[in-house]
Design a protein around this motif. Structure first.
Motif, PDB file in Angstrom:
ATOM      1  N   LEU A   2       0.848  -1.187   0.000  1.00  0.00           N
ATOM      2  CA  LEU A   2       0.000   0.000   0.000  1.00  0.00           C
ATOM      3  C   LEU A   2       0.886   1.242   0.000  1.00  0.00           C
ATOM      4  CD1 LEU A   2      -3.167   0.291   0.241  1.00  0.00           C
ATOM      5  CD2 LEU A   2      -2.739   1.048   2.582  1.00  0.00           C
ATOM      6  N   ILE A   3       0.695   2.106  -1.001  1.00  0.00           N
ATOM      7  CA  ILE A   3       1.453   3.355  -1.098  1.00  0.00           C
ATOM      8  C   ILE A   3       0.495   4.525  -0.908  1.00  0.00           C
ATOM      9  CG2 ILE A   3       2.840   4.845  -2.583  1.00  0.00           C
ATOM     10  CD1 ILE A   3       4.001   2.410  -3.883  1.00  0.00           C
ATOM     11  N   LEU A   4       0.821   5.392   0.031  1.00  0.00           N
ATOM     12  CA  LEU A   4       0.071   6.622   0.271  1.00  0.00           C
ATOM     13  C   LEU A   4       0.764   7.753  -0.468  1.00  0.00           C
ATOM     14  CD1 LEU A   4      -2.030   8.366   1.864  1.00  0.00           C
ATOM     15  CD2 LEU A   4      -0.295   8.515   3.675  1.00  0.00           C
ATOM     16  N   SER A   5       0.020   8.476  -1.307  1.00  0.00           N
ATOM     17  CA  SER A   5       0.608   9.533  -2.126  1.00  0.00           C
ATOM     18  C   SER A   5       0.018  10.889  -1.760  1.00  0.00           C
ATOM     19  CB  SER A   5       0.371   9.252  -3.616  1.00  0.00           C
ATOM     20  OG  SER A   5       0.953   8.020  -3.982  1.00  0.00           O
ATOM     21  N   LEU A   6       0.884  11.903  -1.761  1.00  0.00           N
ATOM     22  CA  LEU A   6       0.491  13.269  -1.420  1.00  0.00           C
ATOM     23  C   LEU A   6       0.839  14.198  -2.564  1.00  0.00           C
ATOM     24  CD1 LEU A   6       2.073  13.413   2.171  1.00  0.00           C
ATOM     25  CD2 LEU A   6      -0.083  12.351   1.486  1.00  0.00           C
ATOM     26  N   GLU A   7      -0.072  15.098  -2.891  1.00  0.00           N
ATOM     27  CA  GLU A   7       0.161  16.121  -3.916  1.00  0.00           C
ATOM     28  C   GLU A   7      -0.236  17.475  -3.327  1.00  0.00           C
ATOM     29  OE1 GLU A   7       0.943  18.615  -6.138  1.00  0.00           O
ATOM     30  OE2 GLU A   7       1.293  16.840  -7.380  1.00  0.00           O
ATOM     31  N   VAL A  93       8.145  11.925  -6.657  1.00  0.00           N
ATOM     32  CA  VAL A  93       7.823  11.883  -8.085  1.00  0.00           C
ATOM     33  C   VAL A  93       7.740  13.304  -8.617  1.00  0.00           C
ATOM     34  CG1 VAL A  93       6.071  11.233  -9.781  1.00  0.00           C
ATOM     35  CG2 VAL A  93       6.563   9.712  -7.854  1.00  0.00           C
ATOM     36  N   SER A  94       8.374  13.557  -9.750  1.00  0.00           N
ATOM     37  CA  SER A  94       8.338  14.883 -10.364  1.00  0.00           C
ATOM     38  C   SER A  94       6.902  15.339 -10.597  1.00  0.00           C
ATOM     39  CB  SER A  94       9.082  14.866 -11.702  1.00  0.00           C
ATOM     40  OG  SER A  94       8.777  16.020 -12.462  1.00  0.00           O
ATOM     41  N   THR A  95       6.587  16.533 -10.135  1.00  0.00           N
ATOM     42  CA  THR A  95       5.250  17.095 -10.342  1.00  0.00           C
ATOM     43  C   THR A  95       4.924  17.194 -11.821  1.00  0.00           C
ATOM     44  OG1 THR A  95       5.475  18.393  -8.309  1.00  0.00           O
ATOM     45  CG2 THR A  95       3.763  19.083  -9.860  1.00  0.00           C
ATOM     46  N   LEU A  96       5.872  17.633 -12.620  1.00  0.00           N
ATOM     47  CA  LEU A  96       5.644  17.806 -14.051  1.00  0.00           C
ATOM     48  C   LEU A  96       5.483  16.466 -14.755  1.00  0.00           C
ATOM     49  CD1 LEU A  96       8.229  20.667 -14.683  1.00  0.00           C
ATOM     50  CD2 LEU A  96       5.734  20.891 -14.650  1.00  0.00           C
ATOM     51  N   GLN A  97       6.292  15.488 -14.377  1.00  0.00           N
ATOM     52  CA  GLN A  97       6.179  14.164 -14.990  1.00  0.00           C
ATOM     53  C   GLN A  97       4.831  13.527 -14.653  1.00  0.00           C
ATOM     54  OE1 GLN A  97       8.828  11.089 -13.508  1.00  0.00           O
ATOM     55  NE2 GLN A  97       9.061  10.236 -15.557  1.00  0.00           N
ATOM     56  N   ILE A 186      -6.599  20.905 -16.252  1.00  0.00           N
ATOM     57  CA  ILE A 186      -5.705  19.827 -15.820  1.00  0.00           C
ATOM     58  C   ILE A 186      -4.888  20.316 -14.627  1.00  0.00           C
ATOM     59  CG2 ILE A 186      -3.913  18.214 -16.492  1.00  0.00           C
ATOM     60  CD1 ILE A 186      -6.499  17.875 -18.052  1.00  0.00           C
ATOM     61  N   GLU A 187      -5.053  19.670 -13.478  1.00  0.00           N
ATOM     62  CA  GLU A 187      -4.356  20.074 -12.262  1.00  0.00           C
ATOM     63  C   GLU A 187      -3.624  18.869 -11.661  1.00  0.00           C
ATOM     64  OE1 GLU A 187      -6.875  22.117  -9.538  1.00  0.00           O
ATOM     65  OE2 GLU A 187      -7.938  23.178 -11.114  1.00  0.00           O
ATOM     66  N   PRO A 188      -2.524  19.105 -10.935  1.00  0.00           N
ATOM     67  CA  PRO A 188      -1.789  17.999 -10.326  1.00  0.00           C
ATOM     68  C   PRO A 188      -2.664  17.154  -9.413  1.00  0.00           C
ATOM     69  CG  PRO A 188      -0.495  20.011 -10.242  1.00  0.00           C
ATOM     70  CD  PRO A 188      -1.862  20.407 -10.702  1.00  0.00           C
ATOM     71  N   SER A 189      -2.447  15.836  -9.418  1.00  0.00           N
ATOM     72  CA  SER A 189      -3.247  14.911  -8.631  1.00  0.00           C
ATOM     73  C   SER A 189      -2.360  13.833  -8.010  1.00  0.00           C
ATOM     74  CB  SER A 189      -4.317  14.253  -9.503  1.00  0.00           C
ATOM     75  OG  SER A 189      -4.947  13.185  -8.831  1.00  0.00           O
ATOM     76  N   ALA A 190      -2.694  13.456  -6.780  1.00  0.00           N
ATOM     77  CA  ALA A 190      -1.963  12.386  -6.112  1.00  0.00           C
ATOM     78  C   ALA A 190      -2.163  11.043  -6.791  1.00  0.00           C
ATOM     79  CB  ALA A 190      -2.399  12.298  -4.647  1.00  0.00           C
ATOM     80  N   VAL A 191      -3.206  10.910  -7.599  1.00  0.00           N
ATOM     81  CA  VAL A 191      -3.439   9.665  -8.333  1.00  0.00           C
ATOM     82  C   VAL A 191      -2.273   9.384  -9.276  1.00  0.00           C
ATOM     83  CG1 VAL A 191      -4.924   8.486 -10.002  1.00  0.00           C
ATOM     84  CG2 VAL A 191      -5.942   9.822  -8.148  1.00  0.00           C
ATOM     85  N   ALA A 192      -1.837  10.401 -10.003  1.00  0.00           N
ATOM     86  CA  ALA A 192      -0.710  10.233 -10.916  1.00  0.00           C
ATOM     87  C   ALA A 192       0.589  10.003 -10.153  1.00  0.00           C
ATOM     88  CB  ALA A 192      -0.581  11.463 -11.817  1.00  0.00           C
ATOM     89  N   VAL A 193       0.755  10.702  -9.031  1.00  0.00           N
ATOM     90  CA  VAL A 193       1.951  10.498  -8.205  1.00  0.00           C
ATOM     91  C   VAL A 193       2.046   9.036  -7.768  1.00  0.00           C
ATOM     92  CG1 VAL A 193       3.082  11.101  -6.031  1.00  0.00           C
ATOM     93  CG2 VAL A 193       2.005  12.882  -7.414  1.00  0.00           C
ATOM     94  N   GLY A 194       0.928   8.487  -7.312  1.00  0.00           N
ATOM     95  CA  GLY A 194       0.915   7.106  -6.856  1.00  0.00           C
ATOM     96  C   GLY A 194       1.156   6.107  -7.966  1.00  0.00           C
ATOM     97  N   ALA A 195       0.623   6.404  -9.152  1.00  0.00           N
ATOM     98  CA  ALA A 195       0.810   5.498 -10.288  1.00  0.00           C
ATOM     99  C   ALA A 195       2.287   5.396 -10.660  1.00  0.00           C
ATOM    100  CB  ALA A 195      -0.013   5.984 -11.475  1.00  0.00           C
ATOM    101  N   ALA A 197       4.771   6.215  -8.638  1.00  0.00           N
ATOM    102  CA  ALA A 197       5.535   5.804  -7.459  1.00  0.00           C
ATOM    103  C   ALA A 197       5.662   4.292  -7.361  1.00  0.00           C
ATOM    104  CB  ALA A 197       4.873   6.354  -6.196  1.00  0.00           C
ATOM    105  N   TRP A 198       4.696   3.554  -7.898  1.00  0.00           N
ATOM    106  CA  TRP A 198       4.772   2.092  -7.819  1.00  0.00           C
ATOM    107  C   TRP A 198       6.011   1.576  -8.540  1.00  0.00           C
ATOM    108  CZ3 TRP A 198       4.256  -2.050  -5.381  1.00  0.00           C
ATOM    109  CH2 TRP A 198       4.184  -3.310  -5.998  1.00  0.00           C
ATOM    110  N   GLY A 199       6.300   2.136  -9.728  1.00  0.00           N
ATOM    111  CA  GLY A 199       7.505   1.737 -10.439  1.00  0.00           C
ATOM    112  C   GLY A 199       8.763   2.096  -9.666  1.00  0.00           C
ATOM    113  N   ALA A 200       8.773   3.294  -9.060  1.00  0.00           N
ATOM    114  CA  ALA A 200       9.930   3.713  -8.268  1.00  0.00           C
ATOM    115  C   ALA A 200      10.103   2.820  -7.042  1.00  0.00           C
ATOM    116  CB  ALA A 200       9.751   5.168  -7.842  1.00  0.00           C
ATOM    117  N   PHE A 201       8.987   2.383  -6.459  1.00  0.00           N
ATOM    118  CA  PHE A 201       9.055   1.478  -5.306  1.00  0.00           C
ATOM    119  C   PHE A 201       9.682   0.148  -5.708  1.00  0.00           C
ATOM    120  CE2 PHE A 201       7.439  -1.793  -2.496  1.00  0.00           C
ATOM    121  CZ  PHE A 201       7.578  -1.224  -1.231  1.00  0.00           C
TER     122      PHE A 201
END
Length: 228
Positions: A2-7, A93-97, A186-195, A197-201
């Motif tokens: 389980l990964i908790l993501s913050l934006e 995770v890069s905000t822009l990426q 289009i605004e930054p979302s923790a959903v994309a950060v979490g997606a 982040a799984w690869g980085a994990f």
């Protein structure tokens, strides 16, 4: 896992929970200057609503910047505090990426475009970068002053989608550029950060919790108020 993501890089305060890369739940608050007072509430409510507790979290991921200095600082402090308390790793995770991933993931024939997120940096400047549909970096994050000739080389050979709260300033300069497309809302979302982040994990790309600092891109300048 389980990964908790913050934006917290923008006025939107956003949290998400992913289980092995699959979205479990998300919560967002679109209230100006709400991060410091509402972020922990959103986290606790989201975990409760999805049937989890903080003890179930295997890692915390956060939006790394660039973006709002205050927002990034609040998100970074919250993420580091959780990682210290729970003794779990930190992912950034890069905000822009992440913003580019959001758009590419829901674009028809995504391979036919390049993706250019733009975050407002005041006046005619933006924080921007350029990515392919699979998040490969074409132009690294940079502070760009917008002119009619900005990104002319990229626009000369590719169709480029522009989005984010800074893109509207560029749209007026590219009214006759056929390769430029603009997306609103289009605004930054923790959903994309979490997606992402799984690869980085899985690659164990963890940050040093003690020394982590957000990627502000530009130094923050403060002024001393004049004494009357």
């Amino acid at each position: 896992m389980l990964i908790l993501s913050l934006e917290t890089s923008s006025p939107v305060c956003s949290v998400a929970v992913h289980q092995a890369g699959v979205l479990v739940g998300q919560a967002e608050l679109r209230l100006e200057k709400s991060h410091s007072s509402h972020l922990s509430i959103l986290i606790n409510q989201l975990l409760e609503n999805t049937g989890h507790t903080l003890q179930d979290v295997a890692a915390v991921a956060l939006s790394d910047g660039p973006g709002s200095y205050t927002g990034l600082r609040i998100g970074g402090a919250a993420a580091k505090g959780l990682c210290f308390a729970l003794e779990i790793p930190l992912l950034a995770v890069s905000t822009l990426q992440a913003l580019a991933w959001q758009v590419a993931a829901y674009t028809a024939s995504p391979e036919t475009y390049l993706y250019c997120p733009m975050l407002d940096a005041r006046r005619m400047e933006v924080y921007t970068a350029l990515y392919t549909c699979d998040s490969q970096e074409i132009l690294p994050p940079t502070a760009l002053v917008l002119t009619p000739d900005a990104l002319a080389e990229q626009l000369g050979g590719h169709r480029v989608l522009f989005f984010g709260n800074g893109a509207v300033k560029f749209q007026s300069l590219l009214a006759e550029q056929p390769n430029a497309g603009f997306l609103a809302g289009i605004e930054p979302s923790a959903v994309a950060v979490g997606a992402l982040a799984w690869g980085a994990f899985q690659r164990q790309e963890f940050r040093d919790v003690a020394y982590y600092e957000p990627f502000y891109l530009k130094e923050v300048y403060t002024t001393t108020p004049k004494v009357k």
